[in-house]
Design an enzyme around this catalytic site. Structure first.
Site, PDB file in Angstrom:
ATOM      1  N   GLU A   1       0.830  -1.208   0.000  1.00  0.00           N
ATOM      2  CA  GLU A   1       0.000   0.000   0.000  1.00  0.00           C
ATOM      3  C   GLU A   1       0.855   1.244   0.000  1.00  0.00           C
ATOM      4  OE1 GLU A   1      -2.398   3.302   1.907  1.00  0.00           O
ATOM      5  OE2 GLU A   1      -0.482   2.450   2.464  1.00  0.00           O
TER       6      GLU A   1
ATOM      7  N   ASP B   1      -7.390   1.327   7.844  1.00  0.00           N
ATOM      8  CA  ASP B   1      -6.042   1.857   7.594  1.00  0.00           C
ATOM      9  C   ASP B   1      -5.927   3.291   8.107  1.00  0.00           C
ATOM     10  OD1 ASP B   1      -3.452   2.158   6.739  1.00  0.00           O
ATOM     11  OD2 ASP B   1      -3.971   2.533   4.646  1.00  0.00           O
TER      12      ASP B   1
ATOM     13  N   HIS C   1       4.244   6.893   9.826  1.00  0.00           N
ATOM     14  CA  HIS C   1       5.477   6.829   9.023  1.00  0.00           C
ATOM     15  C   HIS C   1       6.714   7.255   9.813  1.00  0.00           C
ATOM     16  CE1 HIS C   1       3.023   7.352   5.000  1.00  0.00           C
ATOM     17  NE2 HIS C   1       2.627   6.312   5.729  1.00  0.00           N
TER      18      HIS C   1
END
Lengths: 460, 460
Positions: free
Chosen positions: B326, B354, B424
């Site tokens: 993804e 998500d 992230h």
């Protein structure tokens, strides 16, 4: 989640913005949220309270320091006037760190972290006694008289994880901590140890108040961390004979003077009465009282700061009240209400934040059906801020004594999932509070107070 | 918050329970929540994924290990069948830890933590160049051609804190990371440095994908932690001359084989089609990919486990799909949809998680008006679980390629306030995920899938 494709969401937001512009109230709620999210001081104020004052149990030197902090912070927020209202508070001190060990008969005893329950009597030296496992409060109540003579009762009842709102899991279990000691004492126990009231499985004991029943022997009582409670329960369920030692030097001292701290923006039409926002300034004596209830204090102060920053001139007087002694006596709440009654001070509504500084989800309403309907009609205005709860419910311990059949009592309802991880434990520190979640709660409070000010109840 | 007085709330809950008992669907939702809250495995499964596999960028050895974990965990959850679907994925490697320093001309350079953006070209040795401050993407776009020849462009644009849903703040800012490098390159820049995409002010840089424009020079690009970006911006706004060095050895390698992992409960009437739940198995190569998107994977697996544990036999086949890639290519999502199309596999609805493992607030619906109305009619059943959102919105990156005008795409919407603190970054680790919040999300997914199975769309 990686990338792109927020077009739908963003379009929805922009669309929302355009709609909001059609309405004075919507615009004001947007301004309130923008102000708090961009310039909010609640998180910085909480840092100062937690890191320069820290834990602040009623009657302690730290509680006095917190009062000075409260005065200063309310002034800095722009309150028109700030004052102290004297009360007397109970004083309980923990003394030396508690010592607890347990182990199987004939084997080595290992240490277990415990916290005395707030208000507990000391052990008067070291107690050593066999441990009796009791599943829950009902089993304790129904045990034979004299069933636990000379024993330490371990009350293993856990908060029920099936409740979605963790306050319901707490509400149905808190009686083990509040009432367990006297019930065990009446059956001969020499001490009570409970499983900490939290849904987390960890190494941190959680304290909280015990209330001794008149006439029952006042035995010492303490909370074990859940991880340890689990280990102890396993042994006892296997029928093992367990010994425990407990040493606690806590004590109850005479009442001492203290204060509620009040800051006010004077209303344009003060005869309309007061809209109150509040939290409690005292905390338990472990951790930093960040979620419980530094959060409620700095959010209440932020409501005043925001109105001042926006130049909003309310019709009602808006008060931020930092109550003292919610944790072990509610003398602040009782004293404030008593003074209001004797001086004929009219409160229209009171909104308390005392369920942690988490993302707000709405309000609980302890108000008349007409008042509830009046407030619930605003929920569409609050939807863009993800506020969705406006159900009947409890307002708050501090504001509850104001109940007189006319004043609307309201509680800020944040997301509850994490609250009892920190509640009354050493983990309730500044770092556990998220700045945006705290600020969104303050903005939710300011929004509701604005709406109540701009559109007063027409029916009581 | 201290004590008592939960009577109102508890009465409300018990009342609720009585009402729920009147209805099969309500009872089933209650069973689902009880099962997940008491016996849920999602949190334990996430621990194993995070602590034994960890970060797992597409094409890496860890990603391969994650595929093995996924197969095994789906089998343990009781899936009737589990298989791998082959795809090709891009491969990018970070190389040695990035080196970045900056300082005023003539003064000492200090180190700054940076992360190369995913897909970035290497610097090819150490770049040293003056830094030009650019306020936002629009200013970058409108700068004169050749404006930044030989310079490192610092794009200072920050996520806007005024958005209530932080995904909107991200959505309107992510283009600086995705497109900034090529725009800067076309104006002569030798590198681009952006402010990390997060609302937190801290020391952790956040990576994420860059997309180079065809024909533009491919310059290296990296993200600075927000605390450092703030410090740099202050100097540059004061008109100071700043030099920066940057050294990155990352590189793009040829595509390699990989897999989506699929687990299925065979439906009683498989011709009715498939109800899909999913998340993505790959993550960025820092942290542990806990919220992004280990959470979505373990929640999807939990949906199957819960149905099996309850003995629920669905009419439709229920698939949990752990998509690969993804983060930097969506080859898993594209490959899965392509195979479904070519084999004539009918999907009725797909639900992706998500957006982190936080307390669920509802669903976003990318579906026809009739499908949305069908789903929205269930919101009263979901209210006891504090699910309140059912607005039009994006489903998810992985399931998006399934869109064909008939399949309903849906996204789990958790509380968004904390997500971009971890997104992230090295901070996205197991410990950042709360067990109850994660489990409530899984229960919300299972509830919606149950309702779709029991009451299929009658209109498309």
């Amino acid at each position: 989640m990686a990338i792109f494709r927020f077009k739908l969401l963003v379009a929805a937001l922009i669309g929302g913005n355009a709609l909001w512009g059609q309405n004075t109230d919507s615009l004001m709620l947007r301004k309130i949220h923008d102000e708090v999210l961009v310039n909010g001081m609640a998180h910085d104020n909480l840092r100062v309270l937690c890191k320069t004052v820290g834990a602040r149990l009623s009657g302690s030197a730290a509680a006095q320091k917190a009062i000075v902090w409260g005065e200063k912070t309310l002034r800095a927020a722009g309150a028109d006037s700030v004052w102290l209202e004297p009360i007397l508070v109970p004083q309980w001190v923990r003394g030396q760190p508690e010592q607890c060990t347990w182990g199987l008969v004939g084997e080595k005893m290992g240490p277990a972290p415990v916290l005395a329950l707030g208000g507990s009597e000391p052990t008067g030296g070291r107690i050593k006694a066999p441990v009796v496992w009791v599943k829950d409060l009902e089993s304790l109540k129904s045990a034979a008289p004299q069933a636990f003579v000379g024993k330490i009762v371990f009350l293993a009842q856990a908060m029920d994880p099936r409740f979605i709102d963790t306050f319901n899991a707490y509400g149905t279990c808190a009686t083990i901590r509040i009432n367990g000691a006297s019930i065990a004492a009446e059956k001969g126990a020499v001490a009570l140890v409970i499983r900490s009231l939290t849904l987390a499985e960890d190494e941190h004991p959680h304290t909280g108040v015990v209330v001794y029943k008149e006439g029952a022997p006042r035995i010492p009582c303490a909370a074990l961390a859940t991880a340890d409670a689990q280990a102890l329960e396993t042994k006892l369920q296997q029928g093992k004979n367990v010994l425990m030692t407990l040493e606690m030097t806590c004590k109850n001292l005479p009442d001492v003077p203290s204060f509620n701290v009040v800051g006010e923006i004077r209303g344009q039409q003060p005869s309309k009465g007061i809209l109150l926002v509040g939290g409690h300034l005292d905390s338990w004596d472990v951790g930093e009282g960040a979620h419980d209830d530094g959060a409620g204090c700095v959010q209440s102060i932020e409501v005043l700061r925001t109105f001042k920053a926006l130049g909003y001139k309310p019709q009602h007087s808006i008060r931020a009240v930092l109550f003292m002694n919610e944790e072990n006596g509610n003398r602040g709440g009782l004293g404030y209400a008593e003074k209001a009654r004797t001086t004929g001070l009219k409160h229209v509504a009171a909104l308390e934040s005392d369920r942690g500084g988490f993302a707000p989800r709405g309000f609980s309403l302890d108000a008349s059906p007409a008042q509830r309907a009046h407030i619930q009609a605003w929920m569409p205005l609050l939807k863009p801020y993800l506020l969705h709860l406006s159900d009947p419910g409890y307002g708050g311990v501090d504001i509850n004594p104001l109940r007189d059949g006319t004043v609307a009592l309201m509680g800020l309802v944040p997301d509850s999932q994490r609250y009892f991880d920190f509640h009354h434990a050493a983990t309730d520190v500044f770092e556990a509070v998220h700045p945006r979640e705290l600020h969104l709660g303050a903005a939710a409070m300011a929004s509701l107070i604005y709406l109540l000010d701009a559109h007063p109840f027409t029916l009581q």
